[in-house]
Write a protein that holds these residues in place. Structure first.
Motif, PDB file in Angstrom:
ATOM      1  N   SER A   1       0.846  -1.192   0.000  1.00  0.00           N
ATOM      2  CA  SER A   1       0.000   0.000   0.000  1.00  0.00           C
ATOM      3  C   SER A   1       0.885   1.246   0.000  1.00  0.00           C
ATOM      4  O   SER A   1       0.482   2.311  -0.476  1.00  0.00           O
ATOM      5  CB  SER A   1      -0.926  -0.009   1.220  1.00  0.00           C
ATOM      6  OG  SER A   1      -0.182  -0.131   2.425  1.00  0.00           O
ATOM      7  N   TYR A   2       2.087   1.134   0.556  1.00  0.00           N
ATOM      8  CA  TYR A   2       3.171   2.082   0.317  1.00  0.00           C
ATOM      9  C   TYR A   2       4.187   1.351  -0.555  1.00  0.00           C
ATOM     10  O   TYR A   2       4.559   0.209  -0.269  1.00  0.00           O
ATOM     11  CB  TYR A   2       3.825   2.532   1.624  1.00  0.00           C
ATOM     12  CG  TYR A   2       2.877   3.179   2.600  1.00  0.00           C
ATOM     13  CD1 TYR A   2       2.021   4.197   2.204  1.00  0.00           C
ATOM     14  CD2 TYR A   2       2.827   2.757   3.922  1.00  0.00           C
ATOM     15  CE1 TYR A   2       1.141   4.785   3.092  1.00  0.00           C
ATOM     16  CE2 TYR A   2       1.954   3.345   4.828  1.00  0.00           C
ATOM     17  CZ  TYR A   2       1.115   4.359   4.411  1.00  0.00           C
ATOM     18  OH  TYR A   2       0.250   4.937   5.299  1.00  0.00           O
ATOM     19  N   ALA A   3       4.658   2.006  -1.613  1.00  0.00           N
ATOM     20  CA  ALA A   3       5.432   1.314  -2.645  1.00  0.00           C
ATOM     21  C   ALA A   3       6.935   1.337  -2.399  1.00  0.00           C
ATOM     22  O   ALA A   3       7.695   0.899  -3.253  1.00  0.00           O
ATOM     23  CB  ALA A   3       5.129   1.939  -4.005  1.00  0.00           C
ATOM     24  N   THR A   4       7.383   1.819  -1.261  1.00  0.00           N
ATOM     25  CA  THR A   4       8.811   1.941  -0.985  1.00  0.00           C
ATOM     26  C   THR A   4       9.518   0.589  -1.066  1.00  0.00           C
ATOM     27  O   THR A   4       9.091  -0.388  -0.442  1.00  0.00           O
ATOM     28  CB  THR A   4       9.022   2.521   0.428  1.00  0.00           C
ATOM     29  OG1 THR A   4       8.307   3.745   0.549  1.00  0.00           O
ATOM     30  CG2 THR A   4      10.493   2.771   0.704  1.00  0.00           C
ATOM     31  N   ASP A   5      10.597   0.556  -1.834  1.00  0.00           N
ATOM     32  CA  ASP A   5      11.470  -0.613  -1.793  1.00  0.00           C
ATOM     33  C   ASP A   5      12.786  -0.209  -1.125  1.00  0.00           C
ATOM     34  O   ASP A   5      13.068   0.976  -0.938  1.00  0.00           O
ATOM     35  CB  ASP A   5      11.692  -1.220  -3.183  1.00  0.00           C
ATOM     36  CG  ASP A   5      12.360  -0.274  -4.178  1.00  0.00           C
ATOM     37  OD1 ASP A   5      13.237   0.509  -3.778  1.00  0.00           O
ATOM     38  OD2 ASP A   5      12.003  -0.326  -5.370  1.00  0.00           O
ATOM     39  N   ALA A   6      13.601  -1.193  -0.755  1.00  0.00           N
ATOM     40  CA  ALA A   6      14.813  -0.926   0.011  1.00  0.00           C
ATOM     41  C   ALA A   6      15.809  -0.072  -0.772  1.00  0.00           C
ATOM     42  O   ALA A   6      16.508   0.778  -0.202  1.00  0.00           O
ATOM     43  CB  ALA A   6      15.469  -2.244   0.435  1.00  0.00           C
ATOM     44  N   TYR A   7      15.856  -0.264  -2.078  1.00  0.00           N
ATOM     45  CA  TYR A   7      16.786   0.488  -2.924  1.00  0.00           C
ATOM     46  C   TYR A   7      16.452   1.984  -2.885  1.00  0.00           C
ATOM     47  O   TYR A   7      17.330   2.821  -2.616  1.00  0.00           O
ATOM     48  CB  TYR A   7      16.694  -0.053  -4.355  1.00  0.00           C
ATOM     49  CG  TYR A   7      17.669   0.528  -5.348  1.00  0.00           C
ATOM     50  CD1 TYR A   7      18.804  -0.175  -5.726  1.00  0.00           C
ATOM     51  CD2 TYR A   7      17.430   1.759  -5.941  1.00  0.00           C
ATOM     52  CE1 TYR A   7      19.695   0.341  -6.658  1.00  0.00           C
ATOM     53  CE2 TYR A   7      18.313   2.296  -6.865  1.00  0.00           C
ATOM     54  CZ  TYR A   7      19.445   1.584  -7.228  1.00  0.00           C
ATOM     55  OH  TYR A   7      20.317   2.100  -8.150  1.00  0.00           O
ATOM     56  N   ALA A   8      15.180   2.322  -3.164  1.00  0.00           N
ATOM     57  CA  ALA A   8      14.774   3.733  -3.159  1.00  0.00           C
ATOM     58  C   ALA A   8      14.862   4.324  -1.763  1.00  0.00           C
ATOM     59  O   ALA A   8      15.229   5.491  -1.589  1.00  0.00           O
ATOM     60  CB  ALA A   8      13.355   3.867  -3.707  1.00  0.00           C
ATOM     61  N   SER A   9      14.526   3.527  -0.752  1.00  0.00           N
ATOM     62  CA  SER A   9      14.647   3.982   0.626  1.00  0.00           C
ATOM     63  C   SER A   9      16.093   4.344   0.953  1.00  0.00           C
ATOM     64  O   SER A   9      16.370   5.358   1.608  1.00  0.00           O
ATOM     65  CB  SER A   9      14.146   2.903   1.583  1.00  0.00           C
ATOM     66  OG  SER A   9      14.363   3.269   2.928  1.00  0.00           O
ATOM     67  N   ALA A  10      17.023   3.537   0.484  1.00  0.00           N
ATOM     68  CA  ALA A  10      18.441   3.801   0.722  1.00  0.00           C
ATOM     69  C   ALA A  10      18.874   5.106   0.064  1.00  0.00           C
ATOM     70  O   ALA A  10      19.664   5.877   0.639  1.00  0.00           O
ATOM     71  CB  ALA A  10      19.280   2.640   0.199  1.00  0.00           C
ATOM     72  N   VAL A  11      18.343   5.381  -1.130  1.00  0.00           N
ATOM     73  CA  VAL A  11      18.658   6.640  -1.816  1.00  0.00           C
ATOM     74  C   VAL A  11      18.181   7.825  -0.986  1.00  0.00           C
ATOM     75  O   VAL A  11      18.913   8.803  -0.773  1.00  0.00           O
ATOM     76  CB  VAL A  11      18.021   6.668  -3.218  1.00  0.00           C
ATOM     77  CG1 VAL A  11      18.142   8.066  -3.837  1.00  0.00           C
ATOM     78  CG2 VAL A  11      18.661   5.632  -4.123  1.00  0.00           C
ATOM     79  N   VAL A  12      16.938   7.738  -0.496  1.00  0.00           N
ATOM     80  CA  VAL A  12      16.381   8.829   0.317  1.00  0.00           C
ATOM     81  C   VAL A  12      17.194   9.018   1.600  1.00  0.00           C
ATOM     82  O   VAL A  12      17.516  10.151   1.988  1.00  0.00           O
ATOM     83  CB  VAL A  12      14.896   8.562   0.649  1.00  0.00           C
ATOM     84  CG1 VAL A  12      14.363   9.597   1.638  1.00  0.00           C
ATOM     85  CG2 VAL A  12      14.060   8.569  -0.627  1.00  0.00           C
ATOM     86  N   LYS A  13      17.537   7.928   2.245  1.00  0.00           N
ATOM     87  CA  LYS A  13      18.324   8.025   3.481  1.00  0.00           C
ATOM     88  C   LYS A  13      19.675   8.686   3.234  1.00  0.00           C
ATOM     89  O   LYS A  13      20.128   9.524   4.025  1.00  0.00           O
ATOM     90  CB  LYS A  13      18.515   6.636   4.086  1.00  0.00           C
ATOM     91  CG  LYS A  13      17.262   6.039   4.699  1.00  0.00           C
ATOM     92  CD  LYS A  13      17.534   4.639   5.231  1.00  0.00           C
ATOM     93  CE  LYS A  13      16.283   4.021   5.841  1.00  0.00           C
ATOM     94  NZ  LYS A  13      16.528   2.656   6.357  1.00  0.00           N
ATOM     95  N   ASP A  14      20.317   8.326   2.124  1.00  0.00           N
ATOM     96  CA  ASP A  14      21.622   8.910   1.834  1.00  0.00           C
ATOM     97  C   ASP A  14      21.500  10.400   1.520  1.00  0.00           C
ATOM     98  O   ASP A  14      22.358  11.198   1.919  1.00  0.00           O
ATOM     99  CB  ASP A  14      22.276   8.168   0.670  1.00  0.00           C
ATOM    100  CG  ASP A  14      23.781   8.049   0.838  1.00  0.00           C
ATOM    101  OD1 ASP A  14      24.275   8.225   1.975  1.00  0.00           O
ATOM    102  OD2 ASP A  14      24.475   7.787  -0.165  1.00  0.00           O
TER     103      ASP A  14
END
Length: 426
Positions: free
Chosen positions: A342-355
């Motif tokens: 229901s939220y589409a976040t994947d670990a790859y994109a999450s890592a980009v945002v965190k960085d």
């Protein structure tokens, strides 16, 4: 920046007026308008926007050095909010009272709309010489014109025990008091003629929303809380406009998509479930003499931020939230995750945002729903089926989401703007 945001909320009262305000902001930053009906001549180093049926808008900047193998970055938000929509033939009489028949739009917290000053905004569609090309005029009352009154406790003694509101009976707004007999049709049409400048005879139809006309304000002993209508999702729209409006990475194709109809499922011709975003990307590439295969490859390498409100822990109901991942107001931006997608976040994109956050000193938290409460969703998962890119659902923490008056922390808007800006410049 918050005062400017307050002004944006005041003027952005429905999807049509939000797009109007977005156009003004983009034009002030040097963006050129395109039309879906005409051919495009896209140049590198230039900035453009296109309106889609007047309530959705897509804007983009093509980097001066944007090459065949450079990145696409997209941030998206929605222009609509839970509210009430005026029905056809809406004038209803009850004694000397004039009421306006409405239906609910999206998942509004109904009781929060009682006893509020309500404005009216939307569009009026009128006759032209070409019957296949009627004119659209965006309208806004710019002042309260209706109210949905509560019933006094004297006639409703159990109200504080919890009363279910009937949308057809209890949520009909009062529009005025009259002495004389009224023509049922003319009452609203005459008012629309006044505020639109279109003669009554030429008005063919309308699409009108009621909105909370209360002013935005600060709260808290240290003024660290914002109270405002339409924070969901104008905070995200505002951040998108500020981010794309600056000087962006010269090697990127940077884009914002402001979709209508998220609150009712996005499955419309101008919603996130339509093909409109992909078609815009396709036209950009075709105009620049690049292949569809080149576009497909860049989508696989791109990042998509779906920006929408996030849930902060409620001070009186902390048991409604995941115990290991609490989020509070003024915690910065929120990365939203869900195993159900229901939220589409994947670990790859999450890592980009965190960085991005680490490098630019942006506070962030992660949100997941409590396992026995399904929670909500965003346009992210829907859009990712049309534009298959790595996706991160991100937003600002809020209280009272979908209420007529919502709350957010004063620090969180700047954090979101900072993230979107970094997303487009890094």
């Amino acid at each position: 920046m918050i005062d400017e945001f307050f002004d944006f909320i005041k003027r952005g009262t429905c999807p049509f007026t939000v797009v109007e305000e977005a156009v003004k902001e983009l034009q002030s930053k040097g963006f050129t308008e395109l039309c879906m009906k005409k051919e495009w001549q896209i140049e590198q180093g230039k900035k453009y926007f296109v309106k889609v049926y007047d309530s959705t808008l897509i804007a983009f900047s093509v980097g001066r050095k944007f090459g065949y193998y450079d990145r696409i970055c997209i941030a998206a938000a929605h222009t609509d909010q839970p509210c009430f929509v005026i029905k056809p033939n809406p004038v209803m009489k009850s004694g000397k009272y004039v009421k306006i028949d409405v239906e609910s739009y999206g998942g509004a917290v109904l009781n929060t709309w009682l006893d509020r000053p309500l404005g009216l905004a939307g569009c009026v569609v009128s006759r032209t010489k070409d019957m296949f090309a009627p004119k659209i005029t965006v309208v806004d009352s710019k002042e309260p014109v209706m109210v949905i009154p509560n019933l006094a406790i004297h006639f409703n003694r159990d109200v504080n025990k919890g009363i279910e509101l009937n949308k057809q009976k209890d949520m009909i707004p009062l529009a005025g008091i009259v002495e004389e007999e009224l023509g049922k049709k003319d009452f609203l049409i005459n008012y629309l003629s006044e505020i639109s400048g279109v003669t009554c005879e030429d008005i063919l139809d309308y699409q009108l929303y009621l909105y909370n006309a209360q002013e935005c304000t600060y709260s808290g002993l240290k003024k660290d809380i914002i109270l405002a209508p339409r924070i969901d999702n104008l905070a995200s729209v505002f951040a998108c406009l500020k981010g794309i409006g600056q000087e962006t990475n010269e090697k990127n194709l940077n884009m914002i998509a402001l979709f209508d109809h998220e609150e009712v499922g996005s499955r419309t011709k101008q919603g996130a479930a339509s093909d409109i975003l992909y078609r815009v990307l396709q036209r950009i590439y075709e105009s620049m003499g690049r292949s569809l295969e080149n576009l497909e490859g860049r989508l696989g390498d791109g990042i998509f931020l779906s920006l929408d409100g996030a849930h902060a822990v409620h001070p009186n109901q902390p048991d409604k939230y995941d115990p290991a991942n609490p989020v509070y107001l003024n915690d910065g931006i929120v990365i939203k995750k869900s195993a159900s997608q229901s939220y589409a976040t994947d670990a790859y994109a999450s890592a980009v945002v965190k960085d991005l956050c680490h490098k630019n000193h942006i506070l962030y938290r992660e949100f997941v729903n409590k396992s026995d409460i399904p929670g909500g969703s965003t346009l992210g998962a829907i859009a990712s089926t049309k534009v298959p890119m790595r996706m991160a659902d991100v937003g600002v923490p809020m209280l009272a989401m979908h209420s007529a008056m919502e709350s957010m922390g004063t620090k969180d808007l700047s954090a979101l703007i900072k993230l979107v800006s970094a997303f487009f410049t890094e």
